[in-house]
Design an enzyme around this catalytic site. Structure first.
Site, PDB file in Angstrom:
ATOM      1  N   GLU A  35       0.881  -1.296   0.130  1.00 36.09           N
ATOM      2  CA  GLU A  35       0.025  -0.087  -0.066  1.00 36.09           C
ATOM      3  C   GLU A  35       0.595   1.335  -0.172  1.00 36.09           C
ATOM      4  OE1 GLU A  35      -3.154   0.181  -0.510  1.00 36.09           O
ATOM      5  OE2 GLU A  35      -3.665  -1.718  -0.450  1.00 36.09           O
ATOM      6  N   TYR A 118      -6.106   6.537   4.418  1.00 39.29           N
ATOM      7  CA  TYR A 118      -6.428   5.419   3.295  1.00 39.29           C
ATOM      8  C   TYR A 118      -5.572   4.320   3.756  1.00 39.29           C
ATOM      9  CZ  TYR A 118      -5.863   2.709  -0.699  1.00 39.29           C
ATOM     10  OH  TYR A 118      -5.670   1.574  -1.456  1.00 39.29           O
ATOM     11  N   ASP A 136     -10.282   5.224  -2.477  1.00 40.62           N
ATOM     12  CA  ASP A 136      -8.865   5.906  -3.094  1.00 40.62           C
ATOM     13  C   ASP A 136      -9.712   6.631  -4.380  1.00 40.62           C
ATOM     14  OD1 ASP A 136      -9.642   3.870  -4.865  1.00 40.62           O
ATOM     15  OD2 ASP A 136      -7.759   3.195  -5.255  1.00 40.62           O
ATOM     16  N   CYS A 191     -13.590   1.195 -15.217  1.00 39.99           N
ATOM     17  CA  CYS A 191     -14.147   2.650 -15.013  1.00 39.99           C
ATOM     18  C   CYS A 191     -12.958   3.886 -14.831  1.00 39.99           C
ATOM     19  CB  CYS A 191     -15.069   2.752 -13.930  1.00 39.99           C
ATOM     20  SG  CYS A 191     -16.224   4.466 -14.004  1.00 39.99           S
ATOM     21  N   CYS A 201     -18.417  -2.828 -18.358  1.00 42.54           N
ATOM     22  CA  CYS A 201     -18.671  -2.992 -16.998  1.00 42.54           C
ATOM     23  C   CYS A 201     -19.783  -3.901 -16.441  1.00 42.54           C
ATOM     24  CB  CYS A 201     -19.284  -1.564 -16.702  1.00 42.54           C
ATOM     25  SG  CYS A 201     -19.500  -1.052 -14.763  1.00 42.54           S
ATOM     26  N   CYS A 206     -26.156   2.339 -13.982  1.00 45.78           N
ATOM     27  CA  CYS A 206     -24.990   3.474 -13.534  1.00 45.78           C
ATOM     28  C   CYS A 206     -25.897   4.670 -13.872  1.00 45.78           C
ATOM     29  CB  CYS A 206     -24.018   3.039 -14.586  1.00 45.78           C
ATOM     30  SG  CYS A 206     -22.819   4.344 -14.436  1.00 45.78           S
TER      31      CYS A 206
END
Length: 293
Positions: A35, A118, A136, A191, A201, A206
């Site tokens: 991370e 985060y 994020d 996306c 997708c 959406c």
């Protein structure tokens, strides 16, 4: 508009990238390393360096025992090398105060050097399967489009962004953790910011697509350039020092950026201030921890 969590999780099970930190047997410490490395750095650049770090420093105490210069050399060209020193500092705290293990609690994670909101939530979720919202840039984009019908998420708002994702999380802990990974994967691979592939997708609903994919009505996002910036100069200076086992003369550093000596001097000064570089008593320069060599 709600997101179909079941459909998204099925898509993730079939389409998720085979990233090394997602495999079985990866520890909380190794997730934390990934991370930190992935902050502002593409996956393709991180993966081979992360695998090397796991081999060299499989537990925090192993990294804590290494010198700062060793850490900076191993960091290579990932960029933003202060992250490496903060991770080294974090390793020392984990080894000394947490039994050589990364804690599971978000509040405790936030107390560690270099661990922000985060990263703490990502480790709690991806390493320990906790039901916590992880937000994020990719997640914010998916939520903006699928839920709110906007092309771009706008300026970050920790309270709003966490609440948006919290509302989407499945109730069960195991499903919530997988959903968080799936939401992030969707933003990273389908996306995307510039060329969303709506045909791939998995979401049948959406809000952005239903509205006709309206363009972003705010100011255009500035593309952060690299060429000619102080960051580029800092990187060139660090490269010279990483490649030398002994402190180097100032002349060797001067040669890396001849077009603007003032910018070069400013970049070198910033590296000294950040603790990434040290100057010896005789005026030479070295990576952190090697200034007395």
């Amino acid at each position: 508009m709600p997101v179909d969590t079941t459909v998204l999780q099925r898509w993730y099970a079939a389409e998720a990238r085979d990233l090394p930190w997602r495999r079985d047997g990866v520890t909380g410490w190794q997730i934390l390393m990934s991370e930190v490395m992935l902050q502002q750095t593409p996956v393709a650049r991180v993966a081979p360096i992360w695998e090397e770090w796991v081999r060299r420093w499989p537990v925090p105490s192993a990294m804590a025992a290494a010198g700062r210069a060793d850490i900076l050399r191993a960091w290579g060209k990932l960029g933003y090398p202060r992250r490496a020193l903060r991770l080294h500092e974090c390793a020392g705290v984990l080894a000394a105060d947490h039994g050589d293990r990364v804690p599971e609690d978000v509040a405790v994670l936030l107390s560690l050097p270099g661990v922000g909101a985060y990263t703490a939530r990502a480790v709690a979720c991806f390493a320990y399967g906790q039901r916590v919202p992880v937000v994020d840039t990719n997640v914010r984009r998916v939520v903006a489009r699928a839920v709110h019908g906007r092309a771009e998420p706008g300026n970050p708002s920790t309270t709003r962004d966490l609440a948006d994702v919290e509302a989407l999380l499945p109730r069960t802990r195991a499903r919530a953790a997988t959903f968080s990974a799936a939401l992030m994967e969707l933003g990273a691979t389908v996306c995307t910011a510039r060329t969303p592939d709506c045909g791939r997708c998995p979401l049948s609903n959406c809000a952005w697509v239903d509205a006709g994919r309206p363009a972003h009505d705010g100011p255009a996002k500035r593309v952060q350039k690299f060429a000619g910036t102080d960051r580029q100069v800092r990187g060139k200076l660090m490269a010279v020092l990483r490649e030398s086992d002994t402190p180097v003369e100032r002349q060797a550093l001067d040669l890396v950026w001849l077009s603007d000596p003032g910018q070069r001097d400013r970049a070198l000064h910033s590296l000294l201030v950040d603790g990434l570089v040290e100057q010896t008593d005789d005026g030479r320069f070295a990576l952190a921890g090697e200034g007395n060599g």
